[in-house]
Design a protein around this motif. Structure first.
Motif, short mmCIF file in Angstrom:
data_model
loop_
_atom_site.label_atom_id
_atom_site.label_comp_id
_atom_site.label_asym_id
_atom_site.label_seq_id
_atom_site.Cartn_x
_atom_site.Cartn_y
_atom_site.Cartn_z
N VAL A 21 -28.74 46.92 41.33
CA VAL A 21 -27.69 46.17 42.03
C VAL A 21 -28.27 44.90 42.64
O VAL A 21 -27.66 43.82 42.55
CB VAL A 21 -27.06 47.06 43.13
N ALA A 22 -29.45 45.04 43.25
CA ALA A 22 -30.08 43.86 43.85
C ALA A 22 -30.38 42.80 42.80
O ALA A 22 -30.19 41.60 43.03
CB ALA A 22 -31.36 44.27 44.58
N ASP A 23 -30.85 43.23 41.63
CA ASP A 23 -31.11 42.26 40.55
C ASP A 23 -29.82 41.55 40.14
O ASP A 23 -29.83 40.33 39.89
CB ASP A 23 -31.72 42.98 39.34
N ASP A 24 -28.74 42.29 40.05
CA ASP A 24 -27.45 41.68 39.68
C ASP A 24 -27.02 40.65 40.73
O ASP A 24 -26.56 39.55 40.39
CB ASP A 24 -26.38 42.75 39.52
N TRP A 25 -27.17 41.02 42.00
CA TRP A 25 -26.79 40.07 43.06
C TRP A 25 -27.68 38.83 43.03
O TRP A 25 -27.21 37.72 43.24
CB TRP A 25 -26.87 40.76 44.41
N GLY A 27 -29.08 37.60 40.38
CA GLY A 27 -28.66 36.80 39.23
C GLY A 27 -27.42 35.98 39.54
O GLY A 27 -27.33 34.79 39.17
N LEU A 28 -26.46 36.59 40.23
CA LEU A 28 -25.25 35.87 40.60
C LEU A 28 -25.58 34.76 41.60
O LEU A 28 -25.02 33.65 41.53
CB LEU A 28 -24.23 36.83 41.21
N ALA A 29 -26.51 35.04 42.52
CA ALA A 29 -26.92 34.01 43.48
C ALA A 29 -27.55 32.82 42.76
O ALA A 29 -27.29 31.66 43.12
CB ALA A 29 -27.90 34.60 44.49
N ARG A 30 -28.35 33.09 41.74
CA ARG A 30 -28.97 31.99 40.97
C ARG A 30 -27.90 31.14 40.30
O ARG A 30 -27.99 29.90 40.29
CB ARG A 30 -29.94 32.55 39.93
N ARG A 31 -26.89 31.79 39.75
CA ARG A 31 -25.82 31.03 39.07
C ARG A 31 -25.05 30.18 40.08
O ARG A 31 -24.68 29.03 39.80
CB ARG A 31 -24.90 31.97 38.31
N LEU A 32 -24.79 30.75 41.25
CA LEU A 32 -24.08 29.98 42.28
C LEU A 32 -24.91 28.80 42.77
O LEU A 32 -24.39 27.71 43.02
CB LEU A 32 -23.72 30.90 43.46
N ALA A 71 -26.56 32.36 49.40
CA ALA A 71 -27.43 32.84 50.48
C ALA A 71 -27.04 34.26 50.90
O ALA A 71 -27.91 35.11 51.14
CB ALA A 71 -27.34 31.90 51.68
N THR A 72 -25.74 34.54 50.95
CA THR A 72 -25.28 35.87 51.33
C THR A 72 -25.72 36.90 50.29
O THR A 72 -26.20 37.99 50.63
CB THR A 72 -23.75 35.89 51.47
N LEU A 73 -25.54 36.59 49.02
CA LEU A 73 -25.95 37.51 47.96
C LEU A 73 -27.45 37.75 47.97
O LEU A 73 -27.91 38.88 47.76
CB LEU A 73 -25.50 36.97 46.60
N ALA A 74 -28.23 36.69 48.21
CA ALA A 74 -29.68 36.85 48.26
C ALA A 74 -30.07 37.76 49.42
O ALA A 74 -30.96 38.61 49.29
CB ALA A 74 -30.35 35.49 48.39
N ALA A 75 -29.43 37.58 50.58
CA ALA A 75 -29.73 38.43 51.74
C ALA A 75 -29.32 39.88 51.46
O ALA A 75 -30.04 40.82 51.81
CB ALA A 75 -29.02 37.90 52.97
N ALA A 76 -28.15 40.07 50.83
CA ALA A 76 -27.71 41.42 50.50
C ALA A 76 -28.65 42.08 49.50
O ALA A 76 -28.94 43.29 49.59
CB ALA A 76 -26.28 41.38 49.95
#
Length: 559
Positions: A21-25, A27-32, A71-76
């Protein structure tokens, strides 16, 4: 999950799924972040007028929102990875208890009830159920932490909040503002405005003197999570890109293939690196070594640690006051400033890097532990230190005053921030700066430039500071500052201390107005002396170490 977990549920748990899950978040943070960067690079000069103003405002809002969500996704993601570790440990404890009980011939029901075997089973049942409750509590806590992370960044409705686009304007003015003005500016903000500033500009918030420390701690957790994501991006490169990077970094040098010095040898190594499976694997491993090491270190900065004061069994998050690997900057508070009666700031020496700063952290925590909550410490890496092996080349690096000249102004500015923060507690907390080895030159140079301190200690110092040859060359803003020095007999630093017209100034041990501290004896009773004493005076329990602690706390010195 509910608080009434069953044995089968815990046995079937897969805490490592949180890592996915953390890897997915991430990845989404990188795209954002990529989207935000593309919006940031748009040429504002190609469109003008009323409609353009509204369009660019909307683009700015989207950019801020993308950055904020990233930033939120990276922290999560960081919290999810910590959760995976905590839950795996809790599960492992329960499974170990079950294995012992079953190995003794007992049966364990799904609700934790223990039956069969010989001897009383009530205590065993209570132990299993306590373990199940502990796992459930850990599960709830991790879930709540992740939920709070997302709740702190609510969805935008329509246009981006006015406070978020303004964040860029706020931090743009900081380089020319006084620290007091920055502090006043943030103090006047609402909690929502502070959160918007934190999420939109974590790098500036986390690394600017004058920003309240609680806000810096929160911002640097985002910065560290972002740094982990950036290193993951490096690991995600294609194998061929990794091989090219490894070759550019010198992979294959000295192998002797075809005579490395010639053009033919270079081409053979390049061909082997791309075509030979063994060479490919070695080049990729060389490339991956540094980002993997950085990820591991950065994760440690996000991990909770044991209370260094020793007063509580609860773990605590680390308190990072500055984090900027590109500037070799890492500043951390250890202990609890809210209850401490004294504060020490440790400026280390040669060969200190962000990734090799663990020894300094351990030194600081030993002082905090000895103070049992009465001492707080700061480890200060405000820029690059000279590095090199213990050879002539390494020693020449250590004689270079440029590192001290670059870092000293930053230490002066940080001392102002420390002074204001300490005053903000409403209590009298004396602040002691300890400069060890090359750090002594940094400290002395900072004193020449206007450091604010109650006490300064030159510990096996390279010198009294660049340009400091007399006590009148120091310009500490505290006219009542107390100065101390310490160098053990046989410490090789004595070879460079006080050289005529030396790069690091006079020998602080010989200067007027400086109290010379005794290095005394080691824990085993032997004299603290010799080459090893250079580091042992701050690392090994001894008379020297206790004298340093006494200066920090204001206690009587050992003779």
């Amino acid at each position: 999950m509910t608080s009434r977990l069953t044995v089968s549920q815990v046995e079937g748990w897969r805490p490592e799924a949180l890592l996915g899950v953390a890897d997915d978040w991430d990845g989404l943070a990188r795209r954002l972040r990529s989207v935000a960067e593309e919006l940031r690079r748009l040429d504002r000069g190609i469109w003008a007028g009323g409609g353009a103003d509204r369009g660019w405002a909307a683009a700015a809002g989207l950019e801020s929102e993308a950055s904020r969500r990233a930033a939120t996704l990276a922290a999560a993601a960081a919290r999810a990875r910590r959760g995976a570790t905590v839950l795996a440990a809790a599960q492992s404890d329960v499974l170990a208890v079950l294995a012992v009980i079953r190995g003794a011939g007992h049966q364990v029901a799904d609700d934790g009830a223990v039956t069969g075997g010989s001897g009383p089973t009530d205590e065993l049942t209570a132990r299993v159920r306590h373990g199940l409750a502990s796992v459930a509590a850990a599960d709830r806590e991790i879930a709540d932490q992740i939920a709070r992370t997302f709740a702190a960044s609510p969805p935008a409705s329509g246009a981006a909040p006015a406070t978020v686009p303004a964040a860029a304007d706020v931090v743009a003015g900081w380089p020319t503002m006084s620290q007091d003005r920055i502090a006043e500016q943030i103090r006047a903000m609402s909690p929502e405005e502070r959160r918007g500033l934190l999420e939109a500009a974590p790098r500036e918030v986390g690394n600017t003197d004058g920003v309240p420390w609680d806000l810096r701690f929160a911002a640097n957790r985002l910065n560290i999570a972002e740094a982990i994501a950036a290193q993951r991006d490096i690991l995600a490169r294609s194998d061929d890109d990794k091989i090219r990077a490894a070759l550019a970094a010198g992979f294959g040098l000295g192998t002797g293939i075809g005579g490395w010095g010639g053009r033919g040898g270079v081409e053979r190594v390049r061909a082997a690196a791309f075509l030979d499976p063994g060479w490919r694997a070695a080049a990729i491993a060389m490339h991956d070594r540094d980002p993997q090491r950085r990820i591991e270190f950065y994760r440690g900065l996000l991990a909770d640690v044991a209370d260094p004061t020793g007063r509580s069994p609860q773990t605590r998050p680390r308190q990072i006051l500055a984090f900027d690997p590109a500037r070799s900057s890492l500043i951390e508070l250890h202990g609890d400033l809210r209850s401490a009666g004294s504060l020490g700031v440790l400026v280390p020496g040669t060969n200190t890097t962000v990734l090799e700063s663990g020894a300094n952290v351990r030194t600081a925590r030993r002082f905090v532990a000895a103070g049992r909550g009465e001492v707080a410490m700061i480890t200060y890496l405000g820029g690059p230190f000279p590095t090199g092996p213990d050879t002539v080349a390494g020693l020449l690096q250590a004689t270079d005053p440029s590192y001290a000249l670059q870092m000293a102004p930053r230490l002066v500015a940080f001392s102002e921030d420390v002074d204001r923060t300490v005053d903000g507690t409403g209590r009298q907390i004396p602040v002691t700066y300890l400069g060890h080895s090359y750090g002594g030159s940094i400290l002395g140079t900072a004193e020449r430039l206007g450091l604010t301190a109650d006490r300064t200690v030159y510990v096996a110092a390279a010198g009294a500071g660049v340009g400091v040859f007399d006590e009148k060359d120091w310009n500490n803003r505290n006219p009542d500052v107390q100065r101390y020095s310490m160098t053990a007999p046989g410490d090789p630093i004595a070879w460079v201390q006080g050289l005529p017209y030396g790069p690091h100034g006079a020998d602080p041990d010989e200067m007027s107005g400086v109290w010379r501290l005794d290095t005394g004896r080691r824990l085993d009773g032997s004299v603290m002396s010799g080459p090893d004493a250079h580091s042992d005076v701050v690392n090994e329990p001894s008379d020297a170490w206790r004298n340093l602690l006494a200066v920090i706390t204001g206690e009587p010195l050992r003779r």
